[in-house]
Design a protein around this motif. Structure first.
Motif, PDB file in Angstrom:
ATOM      1  N   VAL A  21      31.874 128.496 115.551  1.00 50.09           N
ATOM      2  CA  VAL A  21      31.269 127.165 115.263  1.00 50.09           C
ATOM      3  C   VAL A  21      32.210 126.192 114.422  1.00 50.09           C
ATOM      4  O   VAL A  21      32.485 124.961 114.936  1.00 50.09           O
ATOM      5  N   ALA A  22      32.866 126.889 113.483  1.00 54.53           N
ATOM      6  CA  ALA A  22      34.056 126.102 112.710  1.00 54.53           C
ATOM      7  C   ALA A  22      35.040 125.552 113.673  1.00 54.53           C
ATOM      8  O   ALA A  22      35.584 124.465 113.529  1.00 54.53           O
ATOM      9  N   ARG A  23      35.421 126.155 114.592  1.00 54.74           N
ATOM     10  CA  ARG A  23      36.449 126.157 115.418  1.00 54.74           C
ATOM     11  C   ARG A  23      35.853 125.015 116.281  1.00 54.74           C
ATOM     12  O   ARG A  23      36.878 123.999 116.739  1.00 54.74           O
ATOM     13  N   ALA A  24      34.825 125.237 116.960  1.00 53.82           N
ATOM     14  CA  ALA A  24      34.169 124.129 117.848  1.00 53.82           C
ATOM     15  C   ALA A  24      34.188 122.730 117.259  1.00 53.82           C
ATOM     16  O   ALA A  24      34.527 121.668 117.570  1.00 53.82           O
ATOM     17  N   ARG A  49      37.183 134.318 113.993  1.00 49.98           N
ATOM     18  CA  ARG A  49      36.959 133.392 115.022  1.00 49.98           C
ATOM     19  C   ARG A  49      37.307 132.070 114.845  1.00 49.98           C
ATOM     20  O   ARG A  49      37.153 131.252 115.771  1.00 49.98           O
ATOM     21  N   ALA A  50      37.442 131.719 113.518  1.00 45.29           N
ATOM     22  CA  ALA A  50      37.677 130.273 113.157  1.00 45.29           C
ATOM     23  C   ALA A  50      39.085 130.104 113.513  1.00 45.29           C
ATOM     24  O   ALA A  50      39.267 128.555 113.755  1.00 45.29           O
ATOM     25  N   ALA A  51      40.123 130.793 113.539  1.00 46.44           N
ATOM     26  CA  ALA A  51      41.474 130.455 114.128  1.00 46.44           C
ATOM     27  C   ALA A  51      41.967 129.472 112.947  1.00 46.44           C
ATOM     28  O   ALA A  51      41.947 129.674 111.953  1.00 46.44           O
ATOM     29  N   HIS A  52      42.256 128.420 113.590  1.00 47.51           N
ATOM     30  CA  HIS A  52      42.869 127.281 112.713  1.00 47.51           C
ATOM     31  C   HIS A  52      41.816 126.535 111.885  1.00 47.51           C
ATOM     32  O   HIS A  52      42.340 125.173 111.502  1.00 47.51           O
ATOM     33  N   ALA A  53      40.714 127.023 111.979  1.00 45.94           N
ATOM     34  CA  ALA A  53      39.714 125.972 111.483  1.00 45.94           C
ATOM     35  C   ALA A  53      38.979 126.739 110.088  1.00 45.94           C
ATOM     36  O   ALA A  53      37.775 126.465 109.819  1.00 45.94           O
ATOM     37  N   ALA A  54      39.740 127.573 109.660  1.00 44.89           N
ATOM     38  CA  ALA A  54      39.271 128.317 108.434  1.00 44.89           C
ATOM     39  C   ALA A  54      38.852 127.484 107.360  1.00 44.89           C
ATOM     40  O   ALA A  54      38.258 127.762 106.348  1.00 44.89           O
ATOM     41  N   ASP A  55      39.593 126.316 107.152  1.00 49.24           N
ATOM     42  CA  ASP A  55      39.517 125.475 106.190  1.00 49.24           C
ATOM     43  C   ASP A  55      37.906 124.843 106.333  1.00 49.24           C
ATOM     44  O   ASP A  55      37.334 124.574 105.177  1.00 49.24           O
ATOM     45  N   ILE A  56      37.318 124.819 107.239  1.00 55.72           N
ATOM     46  CA  ILE A  56      36.047 124.600 107.571  1.00 55.72           C
ATOM     47  C   ILE A  56      35.086 125.287 106.678  1.00 55.72           C
ATOM     48  O   ILE A  56      34.109 125.038 105.994  1.00 55.72           O
ATOM     49  N   LEU A  57      35.301 126.739 107.057  1.00 52.20           N
ATOM     50  CA  LEU A  57      34.559 127.863 106.342  1.00 52.20           C
ATOM     51  C   LEU A  57      34.848 127.658 104.846  1.00 52.20           C
ATOM     52  O   LEU A  57      33.841 127.917 104.117  1.00 52.20           O
ATOM     53  N   LEU A  58      35.978 127.319 104.583  1.00 53.84           N
ATOM     54  CA  LEU A  58      36.319 127.344 102.839  1.00 53.84           C
ATOM     55  C   LEU A  58      35.568 126.188 102.230  1.00 53.84           C
ATOM     56  O   LEU A  58      34.790 126.513 101.041  1.00 53.84           O
ATOM     57  N   ASN A  59      35.312 125.220 103.202  1.00 54.73           N
ATOM     58  CA  ASN A  59      34.683 123.962 102.644  1.00 54.73           C
ATOM     59  C   ASN A  59      33.148 123.979 102.695  1.00 54.73           C
ATOM     60  O   ASN A  59      32.379 123.122 102.371  1.00 54.73           O
ATOM     61  N   ALA A  60      32.804 124.771 103.372  1.00 61.45           N
ATOM     62  CA  ALA A  60      31.354 124.982 103.934  1.00 61.45           C
ATOM     63  C   ALA A  60      30.359 124.988 102.688  1.00 61.45           C
ATOM     64  O   ALA A  60      30.791 125.584 101.684  1.00 61.45           O
TER      65      ALA A  60
END
Ligand code: SAH
Length: 242
Positions: A21-24, A49-60
């Motif tokens: 979802v973060a990647r999407a 699974r977030a690949a280059h969208a790990a920042d979105i997970l960190l800030n979730a």
């Protein structure tokens, strides 16, 4: 873009889906992820699974109940493939995306809510949504994977937003007034005359061809300046034959 539009996942089960979802979201320009009581989070599968969208997970933002995730929102739309006994207003994915793109200019916070992998959104959760959105999928199997559903909705919102920008920036070209019916009639008469003169139209087929040409030009919604250019071309052809 869309900093005030959040994606809310209610009780997501698989951490891999949260990552996807973060990647999407990031590929479509979204960054605000809210997780309501995720089963496993943070988790290496999510990060992978977030690949280059790990920042979105960190800030979730992780919350333990649904209401705190949406309480400051002026528009809440719940995604569900299931028709309900209760009469919710159901929007198509495209209409919902358009609504969000329009209202994000004036509403401080907007939530797009997704249910969990097994049970989707409950009626109780949907009751807090202004609208339900349904992605028009195959009626025989309409339940998309959670991250796929988020991808479709974020894509639709991005397209709706880009379209609204294109309308705003349609610029001086479009400020020319449209050609009137009278302008068009003069143009068609002129075109027909020139096409006869140069031998392209022969009397028998000419009506059908002219009808098709009318159809073609009518579809383009010519403005006055474009009409002038076309008339200019016809006049030059006439003069070049003298
Ligand atoms: N088994 C669940 C569906 C789970 S899919 C059920 O019966 O509802 C996980 C989430 O993805 C859903 O809760 C919904 O938010 C979203 N989703 C999946 N397919 C969808 C569709 N066709 N339209 C809108 N949302 C959909």
């Amino acid at each position: 873009m869309f900093t005030n539009v959040r994606i809310v996942l209610v009780h997501p089960t698989h951490p891999g889906n949260i990552g996807a979802v973060a990647r999407a979201m990031k590929t479509m320009g979204f960054s605000q992820l809210f997780l309501v009581k995720p089963k496993l989070f943070p988790n290496p599968h999510a990060t992978e699974r977030a690949a280059h969208a790990a920042d979105i997970l960190l800030n979730a933002t992780v919350v333990s109940e649904f209401l705190p995730a949406i309480q400051d929102c002026g528009l809440v739309i719940g995604a569900s493939a299931r028709a309900r006994d209760v009469p919710w207003t159901v929007l198509s994915a495209r209409d919902a995306a358009q609504k969000i793109a329009q209202e994000s200019a004036v509403i401080p916070n907007i939530a797009l809510v997704f249910g969990n992998e097994q049970n989707g959104l409950s009626n109780e959760e949907l009751r807090h949504c202004h609208f339900q959105v349904e992605i028009p999928a195959n009626p025989e199997y309409s339940s998309l994977n959670l991250a796929a559903a988020v991808q479709v909705m974020c894509y639709e919102m991005r397209v709706a937003y880009l379209n609204s920008l294109a309308h705003e920036n349609s610029g001086p070209e479009k400020k020319h007034p449209p050609a009137t019916t009278a302008d068009l009639e003069y143009f068609y008469q002129h075109l027909e005359k020139v096409l006869f003169d140069i031998g392209f139209l022969k009397s028998t087929r000419s009506n059908k061809i002219m009808q098709r040409l009318r159809c073609l030009f009518n579809r383009t919604r010519l403005d006055r300046r474009e009409m002038k250019i076309l008339r200019g071309i016809l006049t030059t052809i006439e003069e070049s034959k003298v």
